[in-house]
Design an enzyme around this catalytic site. Structure first.
Site, PDB file in Angstrom:
ATOM      1  N   SER A   1       0.861  -1.178   0.000  1.00 19.86           N
ATOM      2  CA  SER A   1       0.000   0.000   0.000  1.00 19.86           C
ATOM      3  C   SER A   1       0.893   1.222   0.000  1.00 19.86           C
ATOM      4  CB  SER A   1      -0.864   0.024   1.267  1.00 19.86           C
ATOM      5  OG  SER A   1      -1.689  -1.112   1.297  1.00 19.86           O
TER       6      SER A   1
ATOM      7  N   CYS B   1      -7.461  -1.390   7.211  1.00 15.85           N
ATOM      8  CA  CYS B   1      -6.295  -1.884   6.483  1.00 15.85           C
ATOM      9  C   CYS B   1      -5.367  -2.607   7.444  1.00 15.85           C
ATOM     10  CB  CYS B   1      -5.556  -0.723   5.824  1.00 15.85           C
ATOM     11  SG  CYS B   1      -4.095  -1.266   4.926  1.00 15.85           S
TER      12      CYS B   1
ATOM     13  N   ASP C   1      -8.646  -2.955   2.867  1.00 24.62           N
ATOM     14  CA  ASP C   1      -7.446  -3.282   2.109  1.00 24.62           C
ATOM     15  C   ASP C   1      -6.665  -4.203   3.034  1.00 24.62           C
ATOM     16  OD1 ASP C   1      -5.260  -3.288   0.467  1.00 24.62           O
ATOM     17  OD2 ASP C   1      -4.640  -1.227   0.863  1.00 24.62           O
TER      18      ASP C   1
END
Ligand code: FMN
Length: 660
Positions: A444, A613, A658
């Site tokens: 990321s 995330c 994510d």
């Protein structure tokens, strides 16, 4: 043969259409930016000639009746397809593998013209139940079209992972839809779960699939379990150095003449601008903050996107393989597909040296799958070793347990296996044929392009652990990146940007809650940077709330100073959990449980967004459950209503995750 004039005419027309389409496509290829997001298997070093687009024609001209299509992103589906096609020969069904993206899939309506014909589909699922890039068009065609597939014999094997909500959705859909369109299912849908042992699921399915196929067509097979080489070896003596691949992903010399667009087949060699440690001196672990210079690339990205990095294997491991196989790693070689009809001429860019293949193209650090052990068993000179390898490759309960214990739990990679089975001395070219391709790794992005248009930042924990055999296993990419420091000439790393769905709300005034323990903080650093910049420019910005967690305040509190600064300026509301700074452990989920009011205010009353995330799959599930509770308690809803509420948030992209 028994094909009528009409058939020949039809095939001719299709062929002409294919030629036209290909010529158009080739023309466009030079300047159309690639929009594909994560196609990894390079195909551009394969030569396509127009007629190769008609899979029916190819089947007919080479006397085959079995075609195995794959929808694959990281190569597993493609590998399974290859093995099925190869095994067909045992049952007198000569097979070929085909990439649906390279084929006129409308031709499925003509499969019935070939005697005993069978189409098998090995299809992986991604993201929100999506097909892989190369199967996208095919699945759209099934969805939106209404072709008559009567007479098409088919079977589907799906590749998925049970930790995802949309488990194997693509394969389930295709299996059902083909039947709906009139095709005949020859054998039941098989589903592989990559969270458990997908190889095992595949073999178990395959062992029942072949007898079903034999029965369906009334054929008999030898069923003989012989190893069949797919590629033939050429070693080059007098070859010009400029013809040799040195690690390029697809096009020869692409690393010397860097040209956009940059994508999976054409990564950009980015200079490392900054590489610094984020953990405190007392931490046993290491977390890197790396900045890549993308100024020369004209690459663009958005907050929430991923950065793909092509890693390089450790020289030490590569040398060990060379020693064990007794081969000079500088030998230049080519592996060429013995199937001349195949669109895949080489398993990886060839010619190259064995060293390049093992360093840049092959995965030498994962646990080898059982079919590799089976192929290797031929090379063990000690019968005891041979039996051990065969047993682990077998589907018996004893074999599975042995594989699980000796390979998976002991975390042995191919090097460890070669070391621990002394009589095993495989031919290196065969090993290169069967090892899977080295895949790029995704991170990321932890910077915002608004603040850093010419740089991409990533935040990565260095993976390193001791295995039960006492060895130190190192993460391929992170241990390689760790040594990449700013220098002159610069260290270059092959990268490209993958678009994601993880996006800030379109309006700055929308409040957001971000939940990102550990390196799950990465994309949120980008989000905060972006909103902070807007605020500094005088724009109105909604509440920006972060839940961060780590072990200890003085060890792994990532970007401590930056975050403190944001809190001080009133930009950020920070909830932080240190799990090991006090006797009882505290995690972000505990903090969420204590802040139900605030969460409901943001999501229920202010139409805000919530983001998750991180690397812990359990964390994402726990967060989901807490959200359900919040909606039920604070929003006065039943559990059913709350579930529907969360689902709606999901579909409105107000609840995104994510996770890895
Ligand atoms: N499997 C599913 O069943 N459903 C999913 O929604 C799903 N999404 C995924 C997203 C990502 C980013 C990754 C890496 C894997 C996902 N998977 C999902 C698992 C893959 O389908 C599975 O690992 C499969 O074996 C990959 O096959 P391939 O190597 O041929 O691409």
């Amino acid at each position: 043969s028994s094909y009528s004039t009409l058939d020949i005419l039809l095939l001719g027309t299709l062929l002409l259409a294919a030629i036209w389409w290909l010529m158009r496509r080739n023309k466009q290829e030079d300047y159309t930016p690639a929009v594909k997001s994560y196609s990894i298997q390079p195909t551009s070093f394969t030569s396509l000639t127009p007629s190769e687009n008609s899979f029916i024609k190819k089947l007919i001209s080479s006397g085959r009746s079995l075609v195995v299509f794959y929808g694959s992103q990281t190569g597993t589906g493609e590998e399974f397809a290859g093995r099925l096609a190869k095994e067909g020969i045992r049952y007198k069904l000569k097979g070929m593998v085909a990439d649906p993206e390279e084929c006129e899939m409308e031709e499925l309506t003509h499969m019935k013209k070939i005697k005993n014909s069978l189409a098998v589909f090995c299809l992986a699922t991604y993201g929100e139940g999506d097909p892989t890039d190369n199967a996208m068009e095919f699945v759209d065609w099934l969805k939106n079209g209404d072709p008559d597939l009567t007479g098409l014999n088919y079977s589907v094997f799906g590749l998925g992972n049970k930790t995802y909500e949309h488990y194997n959705e693509v394969a389930i859909y295709v299996d059902h839809r083909l039947e709906q369109l009139g095709a005949t299912r020859v054998f039941d849908l098989g589903l592989g779960d990559d969270d458990a042992n997908i190889e095992d699921d595949f073999i178990t399915w395959k062992d029942k699939f072949w007898p079903a196929v034999c029965e369906f067509f009334g054929i008999e097979g030898t069923g003989e379990d012989v190893s069949i080489r797919q590629y033939k070896l050429t070693e080059h003596v007098d070859i010009l150095p400029e013809r040799i691949y040195t690690g390029e992903i697809a096009r020869l010399h692409s690393f010397k003449n860097q040209r956009p667009p940059y994508d999976a087949k054409n990564p950009f060699l980015a200079p490392v601008k900054i590489n610094k440690e984020l953990h405190g001196p007392t931490s046993e672990r290491s977390c890197m903050h790396i900045e890549f210079d993308i100024e020369a690339s004209k690459m663009r990205y958005e907050s929430g996107d991923h950065l793909a990095v092509y890693p390089v294997n450790s020289t030490e491991l590569v040398n060990k393989i060379g020693e064990k196989c007794g081969i000079d790693l500088n030998t230049v070689f080519t592996l060429t597909n013995t199937d001349e009809e195949s669109t895949k001429k080489h398993p990886f860019p060839c010619p190259c040296t064995y060293r390049t293949a093992l360093t840049h193209y092959l995965d030498i650090t994962s646990n080898p799958r059982t079919h590799i052990l089976k192929e290797l068993s031929e090379y063990a000179s000690d019968p005891v070793d041979k039996e051990k390898l065969k047993l682990m490759a077998s589907t018996s309960a004893e074999g599975k347990a042995a594989y699980q214990q000796w390979v998976v739990q002991a975390n042995r990679n191919i090097v460890h296996i070669l070391e621990d089975i002394p009589s095993l001395k495989p031919s290196l070219d065969h090993l290169c044929e069967i090892l899977p391709r080295l895949q790029c790794r995704y991170y990321s992005i932890s910077s915002s392009p608004k603040l850093h248009p010419n740089a991409i930042h990533i935040t990565a924990v260095v993976v390193e652990y001791k295995t039960p055999t006492g060895r130190i296993n190192k993460g391929v990419t992170t241990s390689w990146l760790k040594e990449k420091h700013p220098s002159d000439p610069p260290c270059l790393v092959p990268i490209f940007v993958r678009k994601s769905q993880f996006r800030l709300p379109s309006r700055l005034t929308t409040p957001i809650i971000m939940i990102g323990p550990g390196t799950g903080l990465a994309p949120f650093r980008a989000f905060i940077q972006e909103r902070d910049l807007a605020k500094k420019e005088g724009k109105e910005v909604g509440d920006t709330i972060l839940y961060f967690g780590c072990r200890k305040k003085n060890e792994d509190y990532l970007y401590k100073e930056e975050l403190k600064e944001y809190v001080k300026s009133g930009m950020l509301k920070l909830h932080i959990a240190f799990s090991r700074d006090q006797p009882q452990k505290v995690y972000v989920t505990h903090l969420l449980e204590n802040n139900k009011e605030e969460i409901w205010r943001v999501i229920g009353e202010q139409n805000g967004h919530i983001y998750v995330c991180g690397d812990a799959r359990n964390m994402a599930r726990d967060v989901h459950n807490i959200l359900l509770k919040v909606v039920m308690e604070k929003g006065n809803m039943s559990d059913k209503e709350a579930a529907a509420y969360i689902k709606k948030m999901d579909s409105q992209k107000r609840y995104s995750s994510d996770v890895w």
